[in-house]
Design a protein around this motif. Structure first.
Motif, PDB file in Angstrom:
ATOM      1  N   GLY A 174      27.342  37.759  41.301  1.00  0.00           N
ATOM      2  CA  GLY A 174      27.351  38.372  39.981  1.00  0.00           C
ATOM      3  C   GLY A 174      28.221  39.607  39.904  1.00  0.00           C
ATOM      4  N   LEU A 175      28.123  40.479  40.904  1.00  0.00           N
ATOM      5  CA  LEU A 175      28.936  41.697  40.889  1.00  0.00           C
ATOM      6  C   LEU A 175      30.409  41.379  41.129  1.00  0.00           C
ATOM      7  CD1 LEU A 175      26.667  44.278  42.758  1.00  0.00           C
ATOM      8  CD2 LEU A 175      26.950  43.917  40.299  1.00  0.00           C
ATOM      9  N   ALA A 176      30.683  40.371  41.978  1.00  0.00           N
ATOM     10  CA  ALA A 176      32.076  39.980  42.213  1.00  0.00           C
ATOM     11  C   ALA A 176      32.697  39.427  40.935  1.00  0.00           C
ATOM     12  CB  ALA A 176      32.158  38.957  43.338  1.00  0.00           C
ATOM     13  N   ALA A 177      31.965  38.572  40.226  1.00  0.00           N
ATOM     14  CA  ALA A 177      32.484  38.010  38.977  1.00  0.00           C
ATOM     15  C   ALA A 177      32.682  39.116  37.946  1.00  0.00           C
ATOM     16  CB  ALA A 177      31.525  36.946  38.445  1.00  0.00           C
ATOM     17  N   ALA A 178      31.718  40.033  37.842  1.00  0.00           N
ATOM     18  CA  ALA A 178      31.829  41.119  36.868  1.00  0.00           C
ATOM     19  C   ALA A 178      33.008  42.024  37.182  1.00  0.00           C
ATOM     20  CB  ALA A 178      30.529  41.924  36.851  1.00  0.00           C
ATOM     21  N   LEU A 179      33.192  42.346  38.466  1.00  0.00           N
ATOM     22  CA  LEU A 179      34.306  43.219  38.840  1.00  0.00           C
ATOM     23  C   LEU A 179      35.634  42.512  38.630  1.00  0.00           C
ATOM     24  CD1 LEU A 179      35.431  45.820  39.925  1.00  0.00           C
ATOM     25  CD2 LEU A 179      34.952  45.025  42.259  1.00  0.00           C
ATOM     26  N   GLY A 180      35.680  41.221  38.954  1.00  0.00           N
ATOM     27  CA  GLY A 180      36.905  40.464  38.718  1.00  0.00           C
ATOM     28  C   GLY A 180      37.273  40.446  37.245  1.00  0.00           C
ATOM     29  N   LEU A 181      36.297  40.241  36.372  1.00  0.00           N
ATOM     30  CA  LEU A 181      36.558  40.247  34.935  1.00  0.00           C
ATOM     31  C   LEU A 181      36.989  41.638  34.475  1.00  0.00           C
ATOM     32  CD1 LEU A 181      33.567  38.040  33.765  1.00  0.00           C
ATOM     33  CD2 LEU A 181      35.995  37.464  33.555  1.00  0.00           C
ATOM     34  N   HIS A 182      36.361  42.668  35.033  1.00  0.00           N
ATOM     35  CA  HIS A 182      36.764  44.047  34.704  1.00  0.00           C
ATOM     36  C   HIS A 182      38.216  44.292  35.088  1.00  0.00           C
ATOM     37  CE1 HIS A 182      36.788  48.360  34.338  1.00  0.00           C
ATOM     38  NE2 HIS A 182      36.958  48.523  35.641  1.00  0.00           N
ATOM     39  N   ARG A 183      38.610  43.833  36.273  1.00  0.00           N
ATOM     40  CA  ARG A 183      40.013  43.984  36.698  1.00  0.00           C
ATOM     41  C   ARG A 183      40.962  43.242  35.760  1.00  0.00           C
ATOM     42  NH1 ARG A 183      38.948  48.214  39.879  1.00  0.00           N
ATOM     43  NH2 ARG A 183      38.298  47.722  42.012  1.00  0.00           N
ATOM     44  N   LYS A 184      40.469  42.136  35.184  1.00  0.00           N
ATOM     45  CA  LYS A 184      41.302  41.355  34.258  1.00  0.00           C
ATOM     46  C   LYS A 184      41.322  41.969  32.858  1.00  0.00           C
ATOM     47  CE  LYS A 184      42.573  37.431  34.806  1.00  0.00           C
ATOM     48  NZ  LYS A 184      43.904  36.853  35.150  1.00  0.00           N
ATOM     49  N   GLY A 185      40.453  42.953  32.616  1.00  0.00           N
ATOM     50  CA  GLY A 185      40.394  43.573  31.296  1.00  0.00           C
ATOM     51  C   GLY A 185      39.374  42.941  30.372  1.00  0.00           C
ATOM     52  N   VAL A 186      38.395  42.220  30.949  1.00  0.00           N
ATOM     53  CA  VAL A 186      37.356  41.563  30.152  1.00  0.00           C
ATOM     54  C   VAL A 186      36.042  42.299  30.359  1.00  0.00           C
ATOM     55  CG1 VAL A 186      36.035  39.443  29.791  1.00  0.00           C
ATOM     56  CG2 VAL A 186      38.491  39.320  30.299  1.00  0.00           C
ATOM     57  N   MET A 187      35.440  42.750  29.272  1.00  0.00           N
ATOM     58  CA  MET A 187      34.153  43.422  29.378  1.00  0.00           C
ATOM     59  C   MET A 187      33.026  42.411  29.531  1.00  0.00           C
ATOM     60  SD  MET A 187      34.460  46.411  26.479  1.00  0.00           S
ATOM     61  CE  MET A 187      32.800  46.972  26.861  1.00  0.00           C
ATOM     62  N   CYS A 188      31.984  42.809  30.274  1.00  0.00           N
ATOM     63  CA  CYS A 188      30.826  41.933  30.429  1.00  0.00           C
ATOM     64  C   CYS A 188      29.583  42.774  30.659  1.00  0.00           C
ATOM     65  CB  CYS A 188      31.038  40.942  31.573  1.00  0.00           C
ATOM     66  SG  CYS A 188      30.994  41.686  33.211  1.00  0.00           S
ATOM     67  N   SER A 189      28.427  42.140  30.536  1.00  0.00           N
ATOM     68  CA  SER A 189      27.154  42.760  30.853  1.00  0.00           C
ATOM     69  C   SER A 189      26.511  41.967  31.981  1.00  0.00           C
ATOM     70  CB  SER A 189      26.223  42.761  29.636  1.00  0.00           C
ATOM     71  OG  SER A 189      26.711  43.611  28.632  1.00  0.00           O
ATOM     72  N   VAL A 190      25.875  42.676  32.912  1.00  0.00           N
ATOM     73  CA  VAL A 190      25.182  42.039  34.026  1.00  0.00           C
ATOM     74  C   VAL A 190      23.693  42.293  33.862  1.00  0.00           C
ATOM     75  CG1 VAL A 190      24.933  41.903  36.533  1.00  0.00           C
ATOM     76  CG2 VAL A 190      27.176  42.396  35.536  1.00  0.00           C
ATOM     77  N   LEU A 191      22.912  41.228  33.815  1.00  0.00           N
ATOM     78  CA  LEU A 191      21.459  41.338  33.699  1.00  0.00           C
ATOM     79  C   LEU A 191      20.832  41.157  35.074  1.00  0.00           C
ATOM     80  CD1 LEU A 191      20.845  39.129  30.520  1.00  0.00           C
ATOM     81  CD2 LEU A 191      21.351  41.574  30.635  1.00  0.00           C
ATOM     82  N   LEU A 193      27.149  45.662  48.113  1.00  0.00           N
ATOM     83  CA  LEU A 193      26.746  45.676  46.711  1.00  0.00           C
ATOM     84  C   LEU A 193      27.095  47.007  46.052  1.00  0.00           C
ATOM     85  CD1 LEU A 193      23.253  43.921  46.858  1.00  0.00           C
ATOM     86  CD2 LEU A 193      25.442  42.935  46.181  1.00  0.00           C
ATOM     87  N   ARG A 194      26.876  48.102  46.789  1.00  0.00           N
ATOM     88  CA  ARG A 194      27.185  49.412  46.231  1.00  0.00           C
ATOM     89  C   ARG A 194      28.688  49.575  45.988  1.00  0.00           C
ATOM     90  NH1 ARG A 194      23.545  51.477  43.709  1.00  0.00           N
ATOM     91  NH2 ARG A 194      22.098  51.376  45.473  1.00  0.00           N
ATOM     92  N   ALA A 195      29.494  49.055  46.925  1.00  0.00           N
ATOM     93  CA  ALA A 195      30.950  49.154  46.767  1.00  0.00           C
ATOM     94  C   ALA A 195      31.414  48.409  45.520  1.00  0.00           C
ATOM     95  CB  ALA A 195      31.652  48.599  48.007  1.00  0.00           C
ATOM     96  N   LEU A 196      30.828  47.250  45.247  1.00  0.00           N
ATOM     97  CA  LEU A 196      31.177  46.486  44.052  1.00  0.00           C
ATOM     98  C   LEU A 196      30.674  47.194  42.792  1.00  0.00           C
ATOM     99  CD1 LEU A 196      30.298  42.905  45.371  1.00  0.00           C
ATOM    100  CD2 LEU A 196      32.599  43.823  45.003  1.00  0.00           C
ATOM    101  N   GLU A 197      29.445  47.691  42.844  1.00  0.00           N
ATOM    102  CA  GLU A 197      28.854  48.357  41.682  1.00  0.00           C
ATOM    103  C   GLU A 197      29.646  49.604  41.285  1.00  0.00           C
ATOM    104  OE1 GLU A 197      24.527  50.332  40.558  1.00  0.00           O
ATOM    105  OE2 GLU A 197      25.606  50.893  42.374  1.00  0.00           O
ATOM    106  N   GLU A 198      30.091  50.369  42.286  1.00  0.00           N
ATOM    107  CA  GLU A 198      30.789  51.624  42.001  1.00  0.00           C
ATOM    108  C   GLU A 198      32.093  51.424  41.248  1.00  0.00           C
ATOM    109  OE1 GLU A 198      29.161  54.183  45.876  1.00  0.00           O
ATOM    110  OE2 GLU A 198      31.187  53.312  45.875  1.00  0.00           O
ATOM    111  N   GLU A 199      32.677  50.227  41.344  1.00  0.00           N
ATOM    112  CA  GLU A 199      33.944  49.962  40.665  1.00  0.00           C
ATOM    113  C   GLU A 199      33.753  49.495  39.227  1.00  0.00           C
ATOM    114  OE1 GLU A 199      37.037  50.440  42.061  1.00  0.00           O
ATOM    115  OE2 GLU A 199      35.933  51.359  43.727  1.00  0.00           O
ATOM    116  N   LEU A 200      32.506  49.211  38.847  1.00  0.00           N
ATOM    117  CA  LEU A 200      32.236  48.738  37.490  1.00  0.00           C
ATOM    118  C   LEU A 200      32.021  49.910  36.537  1.00  0.00           C
ATOM    119  CD1 LEU A 200      29.749  45.831  38.301  1.00  0.00           C
ATOM    120  CD2 LEU A 200      32.063  45.589  37.359  1.00  0.00           C
TER     121      LEU A 200
END
Length: 419
Positions: free
Chosen positions: A29-46, A124-131
């Motif tokens: 989930g965090l990898a997909a969210a960060l990847g989308l963020h890098r692409k410029g796509v906003m998302c929400s993670v539940l 997980l923290r490393a991925l979260e910190e980039e979001l």
């Protein structure tokens, strides 16, 4: 209208329509969210938990996973915190002899291999910190999914209602989204696993080496994460004699593992690692997998919904590829979905929904065969390595050990590509 209904409608109105909703703040989930963020796509993670969950302590992180982390922009951060492992040594638990030695930096088709044992909480923290702040919504558990045209209506346990233009299920082996898609229920392997992390404040004596012990009815390993932390795992097939409440008490579980190891040719330094380690909240986890044949026919995506990580391909841990595959999923999904969402299309919702559906179909096409291969190979490797059968043990110790090790490296010699 009741107060509860009015409040619910207000929550839905306030939420609006999320472009993308990711269910689960685990690795996928965090990898997909960060990847989308890098692409410029906003998302929400539940995330259903009140905070990030780091069960399992650590994961084997092979070359394919590190390349995925590089694509997400956090590879070097993870490398700085963890040792690069130099060698894999496989021992027979029955004889104590080395049955296979392999250079973990050996050259593959796509370059030299690389392996590190990565602390799950740090990853997980490393991925979260980039979001962006606020991306993850904690204590948010989905209890029902409804359709409203091209949108999905998500009902949460706290009464909130969200609309999702795209829904990505990264909610683990008991995935609500996978169930909605109609994926087969994961099967039991008949095996259990326990894990631990030993901390040596003044430094440990272990070389940067992956030591694995196979046969005698179990599979175990010791891997240093860094200069002070050492991870261990132990998998076995339970019998009636093993069900004496060991999975309900950390001290009993630790003594159970030590008794099994002491009955074999296990070096004292591994026993010390277990003795001084922390135990997970989940003391003994059943190892489950999604049958490969069902994955061939499964609806990995349907319309604007898909799954990734353990929600897609739960597997036994015998390749050390569960977390690695989740990172691959995140990169591929972000690339396919990001291109679909950001691509030019004629005005109108129908055209947008078609592009999203096509992007998710492409993701499913790429990940289906990779998932089938990983799940099937992991199951076979685990069966052979753990077996106590005399014939299988002889073949494993004298011939199959090298074959199995080559499969480990082959599965890691994979590139999921860039974002």
């Amino acid at each position: 209208m009741s107060i509860e209904k009015l409040a619910s409608n207000m929550q839905q109105k306030e939420a609006g329509e999320d472009v993308v909703v990711v269910v689960g703040a685990g690795i996928a989930g965090l990898a997909a969210a960060l990847g989308l963020h890098r692409k410029g796509v906003m998302c929400s993670v539940l995330e259903s938990s009140p905070e990030l969950r780091a069960s399992g302590f650590a994961i084997a992180t092979w070359r394919n996973a590190l390349q995925a982390l590089d694509a997400l922009g956090v590879g070097d951060k993870i490398r700085k915190l963890h040792l690069q492992l130099q060698e894999l040594r496989v021992f027979s638990s029955s004889t104590g002899e080395i049955v296979q030695e392999t250079d973990l930096k050996m050259q593959g088709k796509r370059g030299p291999n690389e392996m590190r044992c990565v602390r799950r909480d740090w990853l997980l923290r490393a991925l979260e910190e980039e979001l962006p702040k606020g991306t993850i919504r904690y204590s948010s558990k989905i209890v029902a999914i409804e359709e409203d045209g091209n949108a999905k209506i998500l009902h949460l346990a706290d009464g909130a209602i969200l609309r999702a233009k795209v829904l990505i299920g990264c909610d683990g082996v008991n995935s609500v989204v996978a169930k909605w898609l109609g994926l087969a229920k994961p099967s039991s392997s008949g095996r259990l696993a326990t894990r631990g992390l030993a901390h040596y404040p003044d430094g440990h004596v272990f070389e940067p080496r992956f030591q694995m012990f196979v046969g005698h009815g179990f599979r175990a390993g010791v891997i240093p994460c860094n200069e002070t932390d050492v991870y261990w795992f132990f998998t076995w097939s339970p019998s009636e004699h093993d069900s004496n409440g060991v999975d309900q008490n950390a001290a009993k579980m630790k003594q159970f593992v030590l008794a099994k190891l002491r009955s074999s040719k296990i070096p004292p330094e591994m026993l010390e690692v277990v003795e001084r380690s922390e135990m997970n909240d989940v003391l003994a986890a059943p190892l489950r997998f999604r049958p490969p044949l069902s994955l061939l026919l499964a609806s990995i995506s349907k319309g604007n919904v898909c799954v990734a990580g353990d929600a897609l391909h739960p597997m036994t841990p015998d390749l050390g590829q569960g977390g690695c595959a989740a990172l691959e999923d995140g990169v591929v999904l972000a690339r396919c979905l990001g291109d679909a969402l950001l691509g030019e299309s004629p005005a109108g919702g129908a055209a947008d929904s078609e592009r999203i559906e096509a992007g998710l179909r492409e993701y499913a096409r790429i990940r289906r065969w990779r998932s089938v291969e990983l799940v099937g190979t992991a199951y076979v490797v685990g069966f052979v390595q753990q077996s106590n059968n005399a014939v299988i043990s002889f073949l494993r110790d004298n011939w199959l050990a090298g074959v199995l090790t080559r499969r480990l490296l082959k599965m890691a010699d994979y590139d999921c590509g860039a974002l």
